[in-house]
Design a protein around this motif. Structure first.
Motif, mmCIF file in Angstrom:
data_model
loop_
_atom_site.group_PDB
_atom_site.id
_atom_site.type_symbol
_atom_site.label_atom_id
_atom_site.label_comp_id
_atom_site.label_asym_id
_atom_site.label_seq_id
_atom_site.Cartn_x
_atom_site.Cartn_y
_atom_site.Cartn_z
ATOM 1 N N LEU A 18 0.860 -1.172 0.000
ATOM 2 C CA LEU A 18 0.000 0.000 0.000
ATOM 3 C C LEU A 18 0.900 1.226 0.000
ATOM 4 O O LEU A 18 1.982 1.205 0.604
ATOM 5 C CB LEU A 18 -0.892 -0.004 1.233
ATOM 6 N N ARG A 19 0.456 2.274 -0.663
ATOM 7 C CA ARG A 19 1.235 3.512 -0.696
ATOM 8 C C ARG A 19 0.388 4.657 -0.157
ATOM 9 O O ARG A 19 -0.665 4.987 -0.697
ATOM 10 C CB ARG A 19 1.687 3.832 -2.122
ATOM 11 N N LEU A 20 0.873 5.248 0.914
ATOM 12 C CA LEU A 20 0.216 6.418 1.494
ATOM 13 C C LEU A 20 0.884 7.683 0.962
ATOM 14 O O LEU A 20 2.095 7.697 0.723
ATOM 15 C CB LEU A 20 0.309 6.390 3.013
ATOM 16 N N SER A 21 0.072 8.715 0.804
ATOM 17 C CA SER A 21 0.593 9.982 0.340
ATOM 18 C C SER A 21 0.073 11.104 1.233
ATOM 19 O O SER A 21 -1.030 11.010 1.782
ATOM 20 C CB SER A 21 0.185 10.240 -1.112
ATOM 21 N N CYS A 22 0.861 12.138 1.357
ATOM 22 C CA CYS A 22 0.464 13.303 2.140
ATOM 23 C C CYS A 22 0.865 14.545 1.357
ATOM 24 O O CYS A 22 2.029 14.673 0.957
ATOM 25 C CB CYS A 22 1.169 13.268 3.490
ATOM 26 N N VAL A 23 -0.089 15.422 1.129
ATOM 27 C CA VAL A 23 0.196 16.664 0.417
ATOM 28 C C VAL A 23 0.127 17.821 1.406
ATOM 29 O O VAL A 23 -0.742 17.869 2.283
ATOM 30 C CB VAL A 23 -0.784 16.865 -0.763
ATOM 31 N N ALA A 24 1.064 18.725 1.272
ATOM 32 C CA ALA A 24 1.152 19.866 2.177
ATOM 33 C C ALA A 24 0.810 21.163 1.469
ATOM 34 O O ALA A 24 1.057 21.317 0.272
ATOM 35 C CB ALA A 24 2.559 19.958 2.753
ATOM 36 N N SER A 25 0.266 22.084 2.212
ATOM 37 C CA SER A 25 0.028 23.416 1.691
ATOM 38 C C SER A 25 0.374 24.413 2.780
ATOM 39 O O SER A 25 0.409 24.077 3.963
ATOM 40 C CB SER A 25 -1.435 23.587 1.272
ATOM 41 N N GLY A 26 0.668 25.620 2.360
ATOM 42 C CA GLY A 26 1.013 26.634 3.347
ATOM 43 C C GLY A 26 2.439 27.103 3.173
ATOM 44 O O GLY A 26 2.861 27.457 2.091
ATOM 45 N N HIS A 27 3.198 27.052 4.248
ATOM 46 C CA HIS A 27 4.529 27.626 4.297
ATOM 47 C C HIS A 27 5.509 26.817 3.441
ATOM 48 O O HIS A 27 5.173 25.771 2.901
ATOM 49 C CB HIS A 27 5.006 27.680 5.749
ATOM 50 N N THR A 28 6.711 27.299 3.326
ATOM 51 C CA THR A 28 7.762 26.676 2.525
ATOM 52 C C THR A 28 7.965 25.220 2.911
ATOM 53 O O THR A 28 8.328 24.904 4.038
ATOM 54 C CB THR A 28 9.086 27.441 2.713
ATOM 55 N N PHE A 29 7.759 24.332 1.962
ATOM 56 C CA PHE A 29 7.783 22.895 2.235
ATOM 57 C C PHE A 29 9.135 22.428 2.749
ATOM 58 O O PHE A 29 9.224 21.591 3.658
ATOM 59 C CB PHE A 29 7.380 22.150 0.960
ATOM 60 N N THR A 30 10.211 22.952 2.201
ATOM 61 C CA THR A 30 11.546 22.489 2.587
ATOM 62 C C THR A 30 11.958 22.994 3.960
ATOM 63 O O THR A 30 13.032 22.631 4.449
ATOM 64 C CB THR A 30 12.576 22.936 1.549
ATOM 65 N N ALA A 31 11.129 23.791 4.591
ATOM 66 C CA ALA A 31 11.424 24.253 5.942
ATOM 67 C C ALA A 31 11.087 23.209 6.998
ATOM 68 O O ALA A 31 11.345 23.419 8.180
ATOM 69 C CB ALA A 31 10.654 25.540 6.231
ATOM 70 N N TYR A 32 10.540 22.059 6.550
ATOM 71 C CA TYR A 32 10.014 21.101 7.509
ATOM 72 C C TYR A 32 10.615 19.702 7.375
ATOM 73 O O TYR A 32 10.856 19.209 6.270
ATOM 74 C CB TYR A 32 8.497 20.976 7.340
ATOM 75 N N THR A 33 10.827 19.112 8.543
ATOM 76 C CA THR A 33 11.027 17.671 8.636
ATOM 77 C C THR A 33 9.641 17.040 8.589
ATOM 78 O O THR A 33 8.696 17.547 9.207
ATOM 79 C CB THR A 33 11.709 17.314 9.964
#
Length: 122
Positions: A18-33
């Protein structure tokens, strides 16, 4: 701030994938672990996997090491969890989470998705 939305959960037979995916929105993505956690019925939420801002340094819980793979696509602002050779004990709600990249490994995550259910049948 960052908003996270998981997808890809479902019912799978033991031994399957199974493959889970998570999409982010908002602040700069590379700022996060980014990390994946899970919570089984009657149990506390537990760490599954995480990746640093670049995607080059993954971390895994011993219980899934060698079976699950975390990856991130900074251009698409997504993080995925590829689950192979799943077991009934992998049944849980899986959560995507994020924390600022300068946090230590032991510091808690600040942002959470609502979770996606994974059920593994024996």
């Amino acid at each position: 701030q960052v908003q996270l939305v998981e997808s890809g959960g479902g019912l799978v037979q033991a031994g399957g994938s199974l493959r889970l995916s998570c999409v982010a929105s908002g602040h700069t993505f590379t700022a996060y672990t980014l990390g994946w956690f899970r919570q089984a019925p009657g149990k506390e939420r537990e760490f599954v996997a995480a990746t640093d801002w670049s995607g080059a340094v993954p971390y895994y819980a011993d219980s899934i090491k060698g079976r699950f793979t975390i990856s991130r696509d900074n251009a698409k602002k997504t993080v995925a969890l590829q689950m192979n050779k799943v077991k009934p004990e992998d049944t849980a709600v899986y959560y995507c989470a994020a924390k600022p990249r300068y946090y230590d490994q032991d510091q808690p995550y600040d942002y959470w998705g609502v979770g996606t259910q994974v059920t593994v049948s024996s």
